[in-house]
Write a protein that holds these residues in place. Structure first.
Motif, PDB file in Angstrom:
ATOM      1  N   MET A 103     -12.823  32.777 -39.222  1.00 28.54           N
ATOM      2  CA  MET A 103     -13.505  32.441 -40.484  1.00 28.54           C
ATOM      3  C   MET A 103     -13.874  30.907 -40.473  1.00 28.54           C
ATOM      4  N   ALA A 104     -13.180  30.137 -39.674  1.00 25.57           N
ATOM      5  CA  ALA A 104     -13.392  28.607 -39.681  1.00 25.57           C
ATOM      6  C   ALA A 104     -14.722  28.394 -39.172  1.00 25.57           C
ATOM      7  N   GLN A 105     -15.114  28.887 -38.194  1.00 23.03           N
ATOM      8  CA  GLN A 105     -16.551  28.711 -37.274  1.00 23.03           C
ATOM      9  C   GLN A 105     -17.723  29.449 -38.382  1.00 23.03           C
ATOM     10  N   THR A 106     -17.496  30.346 -39.079  1.00 21.28           N
ATOM     11  CA  THR A 106     -18.323  31.068 -39.964  1.00 21.28           C
ATOM     12  C   THR A 106     -18.389  29.958 -41.241  1.00 21.28           C
ATOM     13  N   PHE A 107     -17.215  29.426 -41.664  1.00 19.65           N
ATOM     14  CA  PHE A 107     -17.357  28.545 -42.790  1.00 19.65           C
ATOM     15  C   PHE A 107     -18.253  27.274 -42.389  1.00 19.65           C
TER      16      PHE A 107
END
Length: 233
Positions: free
Chosen positions: A18-22
């Motif tokens: 989720m962090a990387q996609t954000f």
């Protein structure tokens, strides 16, 4: 600055995907015109798929297959194998596991029993069922060591409770009294609770002399055969 703080918090909570996609969304102007709900949905989807994939990887690793990359899609249906493609497809749907039934795979050495059993095991993992693959002689060796170390009940528990147990080289050698009783305890505990795949070179009639004790042999076979699908190579 606020975005980077949010990303760090996501990593801290182990929401890595989720962090990387954000971070990717912030760097790509394409996402700027998307509604908040849609962007947030993409974040959730990325984390959800990552966790599912990690769970599947763990299930396959923990199963300890002899062929960890086996899959039903790669099974060969040559005429000499006498395999029923429809039957394999039905088994790969894992209804037999939901119904707590067994599978018996019969055939001579080199016909691919082990590969098919591993492929069905991986199909079970894809449905997120826990599995365990082991050769019968290795199982008895493990239990014998555990008995000597005083942790027999802990060692045998996994074989009683795992959702799908794959027993390769089933009754290749004749059992002694202790092995026969261990096997009865496992089969009895799994009966109508969990499923087992048996890979054997011998037809069911040949199992009785391999088990030895007539009463135990009747009890074991009765709990296997009457709720089993058979694959004959």
């Amino acid at each position: 600055m606020l975005s980077e703080s949010t990303i760090n918090k996501l990593f801290e909570m182990r929401l890595n995907s989720m962090a990387q996609t954000f971070r990717d969304q912030i760097a790509n102007d394409t996402y700027a015109c998307m509604p908040f709900e849609e962007r947030f949905g993409l974040l959730v989807d990325s984390e959800w798929y990552r966790r599912r994939n990690n769970r599947l990887t763990r299930l396959i690793k923990n199963a300890e297959y002899v062929y960890p990359h086996a899959c039903v899609e790669d099974i060969k249906y040559t005429l000499s194998r006498h395999l029923d493609k429809g039957q394999i497809a039905r088994l790969s749907s894992c209804n037999y596991i939901r119904e707590c039934n067994n599978v018996i795979i019969l055939g001579a050495t080199g016909t691919g029993k082990s590969y098919i059993s591993c492929a069905l095991g991986v199909a079970a993992n894809r449905n997120f069922y826990s599995t365990k693959y082991i050769r019968l002689t290795d199982l008895f060796s493990e239990l014998a060591i555990a008995r000597g170390e005083g942790c027999y009940h802990k060692a045998i528990k996994e074989y009683k409770t795992v959702k799908l147990l794959v027993l390769d080289d089933w009754l290749l050698l004749k059992l002694n009294d202790t092995e026969a009783r261990d096997m009865l305890e496992i089969i009895e505990a799994r009966y109508k609770r969990n499923s087992t795949i048996f890979c054997s070179q011998f037809d069911v009639t040949g199992w009785f002399p391999k088990i030895g004790n007539e009463t135990i042999a009747d009890a074991i076979c009765d709990r296997i055969v009457h709720i089993a699908y058979a694959i004959k190579l």
